[in-house]
Design an enzyme around this catalytic site. Structure first.
Site, PDB file in Angstrom:
ATOM      1  N   GLY A   1       0.817  -1.212   0.000  1.00  0.00           N
ATOM      2  CA  GLY A   1       0.000   0.000   0.000  1.00  0.00           C
ATOM      3  C   GLY A   1       0.849   1.259   0.000  1.00  0.00           C
ATOM      4  O   GLY A   1       2.083   1.210   0.046  1.00  0.00           O
TER       5      GLY A   1
ATOM      6  N   ILE B   1       1.215   3.678   2.326  1.00  0.00           N
ATOM      7  CA  ILE B   1       1.974   3.874   3.563  1.00  0.00           C
ATOM      8  C   ILE B   1       2.981   2.742   3.749  1.00  0.00           C
ATOM      9  O   ILE B   1       4.171   2.971   4.008  1.00  0.00           O
ATOM     10  CB  ILE B   1       1.029   3.940   4.780  1.00  0.00           C
ATOM     11  CG1 ILE B   1       0.065   5.119   4.651  1.00  0.00           C
ATOM     12  CG2 ILE B   1       1.845   4.046   6.069  1.00  0.00           C
ATOM     13  CD1 ILE B   1       0.721   6.457   4.723  1.00  0.00           C
TER      14      ILE B   1
ATOM     15  N   ALA C   1       0.714  -1.929   8.827  1.00  0.00           N
ATOM     16  CA  ALA C   1       0.041  -0.897   8.035  1.00  0.00           C
ATOM     17  C   ALA C   1      -1.148  -1.450   7.256  1.00  0.00           C
ATOM     18  O   ALA C   1      -1.819  -0.699   6.546  1.00  0.00           O
ATOM     19  CB  ALA C   1       1.041  -0.248   7.067  1.00  0.00           C
TER      20      ALA C   1
ATOM     21  N   ILE D   1      -0.155   1.282  12.664  1.00  0.00           N
ATOM     22  CA  ILE D   1      -0.520   2.540  12.001  1.00  0.00           C
ATOM     23  C   ILE D   1      -2.013   2.740  12.181  1.00  0.00           C
ATOM     24  O   ILE D   1      -2.826   1.963  11.671  1.00  0.00           O
ATOM     25  CB  ILE D   1      -0.186   2.502  10.495  1.00  0.00           C
ATOM     26  CG1 ILE D   1       1.217   1.947  10.249  1.00  0.00           C
ATOM     27  CG2 ILE D   1      -0.377   3.882   9.887  1.00  0.00           C
ATOM     28  CD1 ILE D   1       2.318   2.727  10.877  1.00  0.00           C
TER      29      ILE D   1
ATOM     30  N   LYS E   1      -9.326   9.207  12.414  1.00  0.00           N
ATOM     31  CA  LYS E   1     -10.746   8.843  12.371  1.00  0.00           C
ATOM     32  C   LYS E   1     -11.124   7.897  13.511  1.00  0.00           C
ATOM     33  O   LYS E   1     -12.311   7.623  13.739  1.00  0.00           O
ATOM     34  CB  LYS E   1     -11.088   8.223  11.020  1.00  0.00           C
ATOM     35  CG  LYS E   1     -10.977   9.223   9.865  1.00  0.00           C
ATOM     36  CD  LYS E   1     -11.205   8.570   8.525  1.00  0.00           C
ATOM     37  CE  LYS E   1     -11.146   9.612   7.401  1.00  0.00           C
ATOM     38  NZ  LYS E   1      -9.853  10.296   7.308  1.00  0.00           N
TER      39      LYS E   1
ATOM     40  N   SER F   1      -1.672   9.399  -1.028  1.00  0.00           N
ATOM     41  CA  SER F   1      -1.956   7.992  -0.745  1.00  0.00           C
ATOM     42  C   SER F   1      -3.139   7.529  -1.586  1.00  0.00           C
ATOM     43  O   SER F   1      -3.891   8.334  -2.133  1.00  0.00           O
ATOM     44  CB  SER F   1      -2.256   7.797   0.743  1.00  0.00           C
ATOM     45  OG  SER F   1      -3.434   8.503   1.102  1.00  0.00           O
TER      46      SER F   1
ATOM     47  N   ARG G   1     -20.788  12.009   2.811  1.00  0.00           N
ATOM     48  CA  ARG G   1     -20.955  10.584   2.543  1.00  0.00           C
ATOM     49  C   ARG G   1     -21.260   9.853   3.850  1.00  0.00           C
ATOM     50  O   ARG G   1     -21.024  10.390   4.938  1.00  0.00           O
ATOM     51  CB  ARG G   1     -19.678  10.028   1.902  1.00  0.00           C
ATOM     52  CG  ARG G   1     -19.373  10.646   0.541  1.00  0.00           C
ATOM     53  CD  ARG G   1     -18.026  10.193   0.020  1.00  0.00           C
ATOM     54  NE  ARG G   1     -16.930  10.630   0.883  1.00  0.00           N
ATOM     55  CZ  ARG G   1     -15.657  10.300   0.696  1.00  0.00           C
ATOM     56  NH1 ARG G   1     -15.326   9.539  -0.329  1.00  0.00           N
ATOM     57  NH2 ARG G   1     -14.724  10.739   1.528  1.00  0.00           N
TER      58      ARG G   1
ATOM     59  N   GLU H   1     -19.188  10.175   7.235  1.00  0.00           N
ATOM     60  CA  GLU H   1     -18.219  11.270   7.121  1.00  0.00           C
ATOM     61  C   GLU H   1     -18.603  12.409   8.045  1.00  0.00           C
ATOM     62  O   GLU H   1     -19.771  12.728   8.221  1.00  0.00           O
ATOM     63  CB  GLU H   1     -18.178  11.759   5.662  1.00  0.00           C
ATOM     64  CG  GLU H   1     -17.045  12.702   5.356  1.00  0.00           C
ATOM     65  CD  GLU H   1     -16.956  12.998   3.860  1.00  0.00           C
ATOM     66  OE1 GLU H   1     -15.833  13.070   3.339  1.00  0.00           O
ATOM     67  OE2 GLU H   1     -18.013  13.156   3.224  1.00  0.00           O
TER      68      GLU H   1
END
Length: 642
Positions: free
Chosen positions: A313, A315, A385, A427, A431, A474, A563, A566
């Site tokens: 990925g 990260i 991660a 990691i 959120k 990212s 969304r 969110e």
């Protein structure tokens, strides 16, 4: 284009001859021009002597001596090959050849004259004429080449100026002047320097490198066309964030392109043109440069075996790149995405051929697949991660988040403790703080489980959690998404006019992960300094302007609504947490409430069973028990909070 091509163009009626396209003249033309020049020099030499009323005795007629002198001179021209170089590219070597030709001609003729005096009683050539001829012939041949060289240089510059971008350089310090010198001296760069621009008011009448110094006031009251400019080059390291913001706003208002250049010390001559690039939105986010302590990080990795989950990925792959710089014995890269894993394998084997890598295709929710990996490799550090992170997708598929974010983390942390891994670095995300969605709540649950392992009996592993916000560039991040929308002609879609986010570059986020993993003593949640939050709609407008377009004219901005899951504002710390500083200014320790190991184990077992049943309602109910502050927002699960 050679002479034959030139004559063909004229014969064919194409009288618009691009002189800068002529490659070279035939050698016989160069010789002919040189002969004409030395003939003129000889006539002038005799003319000067005649005006002095000097009539040397001689038994040869003038035309005989004339042809002897020209013949000797022409012979040395062939000997030293003065005609062989391309005139416009004449160098000191060509000048030296001309000097040797003229000097040898004068010396030979002088020797001939004294031989004539010895045998016939008088000199064949009057010596002062030979001195005058030497000076005139050398000067005329040299000036001819100099004029041709300068002529083609002017033609080339005129041609290049039509193709180059007319730019100013911001500020008038030493670094700015050094960049300006490099641009002026390098004919290959696509920029034409018109001057400098500064906020200083004491330089309005001065010239710098022969170029005008523009004031900010002049830029403010003039149009782009009046200034005759296309863009401005900024050396970002020399400008404070506030000044950068102010100047960029002005240049964007004037519809000027903005380029960034590193300081002169940071680029080599062979890649100078590539060092100057368009300013990107990432450069305007007021991020302070982050310095890490490599001396503390390297011993943790040198000669050690490292596991990176989610290593394919955005990260995880950057963690792999940075860890590889510290010469570990082996890096095991584990991911369930086949193609990205193959891509990082190709990249790493090419970039770090001396480092041993193992690339493992595996799902972290499958403990039976993971345990043989821990048995085979004696891991010193695990960087975890791997995670599902896209809020709307996870909100629709809660069971998948539980299996990866919670069960996968549980498997890895349990195995790390069982096989006595020195450090386990997880990691996490901002959120996870006061979560409003399943993704954030699942990551907070994983944080709680990892922390709870720290103090169980027999554990020697240091469990460390790192928490930060959005990462620029990212997978799935907003900036690449906006770039694609701009390239497609718009519109840019923003969920809400007031939504704000924290941003950090991938590189600095991973550097801080390595630093936190080194300084952690176990059980901490490290929170990174994310700088100031950025309003997404302003980010979109800036990106449009940096692309040379105008918001709401060339590219529309459309608000689509929040969304599922969110929220408008992300948080790095929970309401009841406290922080304490570390020796690194960019890293703090968050003192969040922790969980009891037996209790969190029981709840994670329950939620895993619910995930295997695909019972989404039961999953979210249990999540809200694990994370009491989890309140669903703009989601079908809001009814569970009533």
């Amino acid at each position: 284009m050679n002479f034959k091509t030139v004559s063909g163009k004229i014969y064919d009626g194409d009288n618009f001859l691009k002189l800068s396209d002529v490659r070279y003249l035939p050698r016989w033309i160069v010789i002919l021009i040189d002969v004409i020049l030395i003939a003129i020099s000889l006539f002038i030499s005799y003319f000067v002597v005649a005006k002095l009323n000097v009539s040397p005795a001689t038994f040869l007629k003038f035309y005989q001596k004339f042809f002897i002198i020209l013949g000797v001179n022409l012979g040395f021209m062939f000997w030293f090959r003065t005609y062989s170089g391309i005139i416009r590219h004449s160098t000191f070597v060509d000048l030296w050849k001309i000097f040797l030709t003229c000097f040898s001609t004068g010396l030979t003729l002088t020797v001939i004259s004294y031989i004539s005096l010895w045998f016939f009683g008088h000199k064949l050539f009057f010596i002062p004429i030979l001195f005058i001829y030497f000076a005139l012939s050398f000067t005329s041949l040299f000036v001819f080449r100099l004029v041709v060289k300068e002529f083609f240089q002017i033609i080339r510059e005129m041609k290049n100026d039509r193709q180059r971008t007319n730019i100013l350089i911001l500020e008038i310090g030493e670094s700015s002047v050094a960049i300006a010198r490099a641009i002026i001296a390098n004919p290959n760069v696509p920029y034409s320097l018109k001057g400098f621009v500064t906020s200083r008011k004491d330089s309005t009448r001065a010239l710098l490198l022969g170029k005008k110094i523009y004031t900010r006031r002049l830029i403010e009251k003039s149009t782009k066309e009046e200034l005759g400019l296309d863009g401005v080059i900024i050396i970002k390291e020399l400008i404070s964030p506030a000044d950068l913001e102010s100047w960029v706003s002005l240049f964007l208002e004037k519809d000027l392109k903005i380029f960034k250049s590193p300081s002169v010390q940071k680029f080599r001559d062979n890649d100078f043109a590539q060092s100057i690039k368009s300013l990107q939105i990432e450069d305007l986010l007021n991020r302070k440069a982050i310095k890490i302590d490599n001396e503390a990080i390297q011993p943790r990795h040198l000669g050690k075996t490292i596991l990176v989950t989610g290593g394919a990925g955005s990260i995880g792959s950057e963690i792999v790149r940075q860890v590889a710089k510290f010469s570990p014995a082996c890096i095991v890269v584990l991911d369930q995405a086949e193609t990205p894993l193959y891509d990082i394998e190709l990249e790493m084997l090419e970039s770090f051929p001396k480092i041993r890598f193992e690339f493992i295709l595996a799902d972290i929710s499958n403990r039976h697949r993971l345990e043989p990996v821990f048995q085979k490799y004696n891991f010193s550090m695990v960087y975890h991660a791997a995670a599902y992170k896209h809020v709307p997708l996870v909100e629709k598929n809660p069971h998948e988040a539980i299996l990866v974010n919670i069960l996968g983390t549980k498997n890895l942390s349990n195995l790390s403790s069982k096989y006595k891994v020195n450090r386990f670095v997880m990691i996490s995300t901002d959120k996870a703080v006061n979560p409003t969605n399943v993704m954030g709540a699942s990551k907070r649950s994983a944080e709680l489980y990892v922390q709870s392992l720290q103090n169980i009996e027999g554990n020697v592993t240091k469990f460390i959690t790192t928490r930060f916000g959005n990462v620029l560039g990212s997978n799935g991040s907003v900036i690449p998404h906006f770039k694609r929308q701009i390239e497609a002609g718009g519109p840019i879609t923003v969920t809400h006019k007031d939504i704000v986010r924290y941003f950090m570059t991938i590189q600095e986020a991973c550097e801080l992960v390595l630093q936190a993993g080194t300084m952690g003593k176990g059980g901490e949640i490290f929170v990174f300094d994310m700088g100031q939050p950025v309003k997404i709609v302003e980010l979109a407008k800036r990106m449009i302007r940096l692309s040379g377009l105008k918001p709401d004219e060339d590219i529309d901005i459309v608000f689509t609504g929040l969304r599922p899951g969110e929220k408008l504002y992300e948080e790095l710390l929970s309401d009841d947490s406290k922080t304490q500083p570390t020796h690194h200014s960019g890293i703090m320790i968050s003192k969040d409430p922790s969980a009891n190991f037996e209790e969190i184990t029981k709840l994670t077992n329950l939620i895993t069973k619910a995930a295997l049943r695909r019972d989404n309602a039961d999953i979210v109910v249990i999540l809200k028990k694990i994370v009491p502050e989890f309140k669903s927002q703009n989601s079908v699960f809001e009814k569970l909070d009533i």
